[in-house]
Every structure is written in structure tokens, then in C-alpha cells.
Design an enzyme around this catalytic site. Structure first.
Site, PDB file in Angstrom:
ATOM      1  CG  ASP A 233     -24.455  32.111  49.122  1.00 16.59           C
ATOM      2  OD1 ASP A 233     -25.343  31.996  48.256  1.00 16.59           O
ATOM      3  OD2 ASP A 233     -23.641  31.200  49.391  1.00 16.59           O
TER       4      ASP A 233
ATOM      5  CG  ASP B   5     -28.542  22.587  42.025  1.00 11.94           C
ATOM      6  OD1 ASP B   5     -29.692  22.119  41.994  1.00 11.94           O
ATOM      7  OD2 ASP B   5     -28.270  23.693  42.508  1.00 11.94           O
TER       8      ASP B   5
ATOM      9  CD  GLU C 238     -22.569  27.998  47.777  1.00 17.06           C
ATOM     10  OE1 GLU C 238     -23.163  29.087  47.730  1.00 17.06           O
ATOM     11  OE2 GLU C 238     -22.937  27.069  48.526  1.00 17.06           O
TER      12      GLU C 238
ATOM     13  CG  HIS D  52     -26.212  29.913  45.949  1.00 22.53           C
ATOM     14  ND1 HIS D  52     -25.908  29.241  47.114  1.00 22.53           N
ATOM     15  CD2 HIS D  52     -27.530  29.677  45.730  1.00 22.53           C
ATOM     16  CE1 HIS D  52     -26.994  28.621  47.558  1.00 22.53           C
ATOM     17  NE2 HIS D  52     -27.981  28.875  46.742  1.00 22.53           N
TER      18      HIS D  52
HETATM   19  P1  PGA Z   1     -34.598  28.157  48.394  1.00 21.35           P
HETATM   20  O1  PGA Z   1     -33.175  27.936  47.744  1.00 21.35           O
HETATM   21  O2  PGA Z   1     -35.580  28.243  47.253  1.00 21.35           O
HETATM   22  O3  PGA Z   1     -34.858  26.941  49.234  1.00 21.35           O
HETATM   23  O4  PGA Z   1     -34.542  29.411  49.173  1.00 21.35           O
HETATM   24  C1  PGA Z   1     -32.790  28.711  46.677  1.00 21.35           C
HETATM   25  C2  PGA Z   1     -31.334  28.520  46.354  1.00 21.35           C
HETATM   26  O5  PGA Z   1     -30.550  28.169  47.253  1.00 21.35           O
HETATM   27  O6  PGA Z   1     -30.949  28.739  45.199  1.00 21.35           O
END
Ligand code: PGA
Length: 264
Positions: A141, A72, A148, A143
Site C-alpha cells: 500500500d 518499527d 500507512e 507504506h
Molecule cells: P516485506 O515488507 O519486505 O515483507 O514485503 C515490507 C514492508 O511492509 O515495508
């Protein structure tokens, strides 16, 4: 689905890096075809990338025949912005390994036609024959990439709108000001990730415990998009102890027993 549990994120990251390196070497031993690797950003993969860098520098693995696609990128953030995923990936991985620049693919969140950018990304992935391994993280959450809650589990690369939750969580990289966090991103879809031959998801810390419980023990549901991994024949979630803090004791024991039996 397998869940690999290690005492802490350092041990889990070493496991993940060595697993990726093993897969790269296994493919190189049987074919000259490139290894197609999906990559993620965030705090979670940093130690895995550090171990991969160490291995490349020690001559234990090479990325010369690896083609990577990141999952992404924010929309509208300049490429050179320190929080762009382009900057992140170069800082934490690409500047330190031997992957040729032309093999690196990151969605362009400043493309004049974002839909065309996403369609071209899917075509470029398909032209390689598809992912051998996709490395991902998991949001609080649930995702996977920026898919999302309530994203279609059949989704493909597209423009997505970030939830307020995600923008609050990511504001830690933007002076704790969620107004600086872009509202949109380009993201591979759930099906882009699950189309990979193998999917490895990293989850560390207590903040991921609820999402891991939903992903592992909950139903396959667009409410927790990483739960789509339950339908994948070769999905692995690599956790530290804190991230499995909310799964049932019996589930925990099951995953530990499988690991012991298979000596993963
Ligand atoms: P993080 O993000 O590694 O900074 O916790 C992971 C994500 O949002 O997929």
C-alpha cells in the site's frame, strides 16, 4: 530520486549491501564519529543482510562503530516471539555481525508508556546527530515503516494502527491468521525517515509494482507515504525488474540511462 534496477532481488540486494558498506567505510575514513543507520524488517531486506553478514565475516566492513535504530515494532508481542522485529533482526543480522549490543535500538512495543517510549526514541536519534542512511522497504500500500496511507508526511515516532491490508499481508508470518497479527505498532514517522541524510528503499517483486509506480510517478501524497522521498535530496529506490513493471517505459529508460551515465 534515483531508481536502481537490477535483474532480480539477489543482484539488487548485493548492490544495496555494498552501497551501505561503502557509506560506512567512507565515514570511518574521515571521522571517528559513529555511523547512524536506520534498519527495516520484512522479507525484502533478508538478502541485503545476508550480503552484509558475508562482508563483515570477510573483513570487508565492520559495524563496531555503527549505531542502528530499527524503524518499527509490533505492540504487545513478546520480545522473544519469533515474529517480533527484535527476534527478526537478531536472527537475520545482529547475531552475525560485530555491532555492539549497546548500539542496537529497537522500539519496545511492550513499554508501559508507549508514547513516552516513542518520544525517547526520537530523542535518542536526535542525540546521535541524526541518521546517515536509512534502509527501508515499501508496503504493497506504499507504506514506509508502518506509516500507512494517510499518515502525515511530517509524522514522527508514534503508536500507529495497522490497516487491514497490512495485517492480511503480514498474516503469512502468523499461521495465515490475521487475528494473530497485532493491531498496533510503534513506528518511526515519515519525517524521521526522510530526516536521514540518505534514504535507500528496497522493493522486489510484482506485488510492489503499483506502490513503486505511485511513489515514483505519482504526486507527493499521504496516500502513498513513501512518495515523500520525492522531496528528499538523496533518495534511492533499489528494485528488481518485477517491481518496476508498472512504471512508464520512458521512466524506466530514464533511470537506466542515469545509472549508465553515473556507473552506479
Ligand atoms: P516485506 O515488507 O519486505 O515483507 O514485503 C515490507 C514492508 O511492509 O515495508
Amino acid at each position: 530520486m534515483k531508481v536502481i534496477i537490477r535483474n532480480n532481488s539477489a543482484e539488487a540486494s548485493v548492490w544495496a549491501a555494498r552501497h551501505i558498506a561503502d557509506r560506512i567505510r567512507e565515514k570511518a575514513a574521515r571521522t571517528s564519529e559513529p555511523f547512524i543507520l536506520g534498519l527495516c524488517t520484512g522479507s525484502t531486506p533478508i538478502e541485503t543482510y545476508a550480503e552484509l553478514i558475508r562482508m563483515v565475516k570477510a573483513g570487508e566492513v565492520s559495524f563496531k562503530n555503527v549505531i542502528s535504530f530499527n524503524m518499527d515494532e509490533y505492540v504487545g508481542l513478546p520480545k522473544a516471539h519469533p515474529e517480533s522485529y527484535w527476534s527478526f533482526m537478531h536472527k537475520y543480522l545482529f547475531d552475525h555481525i560485530d555491532e555492539p549490543a549497546e548500539n542496537i535500538h529497537i522500539l519496545n512495543g511492550n513499554a508501559p508508556d508507549l508514547d513516552a517510549e516513542c518520544a525517547a526514541y526520537e530523542e535518542a536519534i536526535a542525540a546521535t546527530g541524526g541518521f546517515d542512511l536509512f534502509l527501508g522497504g515499501i508496503g504493497e500500500d506504499g507504506h514506509i515503516a508502518f506509516n500507512e496511507p494517510f499518515s502525515s508526511l511530517n509524522s514522527r515516532t508514534r503508536v500507529v494502527t495497522l490497516t487491514e491490508d497490512t495485517r492480511i499481508v503480514n498474516s503469512r508470518f502468523f499461521d495465515n491468521d490475521m487475528n494473530q497479527v497485532p493491531r498496533q505498532a510503534l513506528s518511526v514517522g515519515v519525517a524521521t525517515v526522510t530526516g536521514s541524510k540518505e534514504v535507500v528503499i528496497l522493493a522486489f517483486g510484482p506485488k510492489k509494482a503499483r506502490a513503486i509506480r505511485d511513489a515514483v510517478e505519482g504526486p507527493v501524497s499521504h496516500y502513498c507515504t513513501v512518495s515523500a522521498l520525492q522531496l528528499h535530496p538523496d533518495g534511492i529506490i533499489v528494485c528488481d525488474e518485477a517491481a518496476v513493471g508498472e512504471i512508464k517505459l520512458n521512466s524506466y529508460k530514464y533511470f537506466k540511462a542515469v545509472e549508465e551515465a553515473e556507473k552506479l
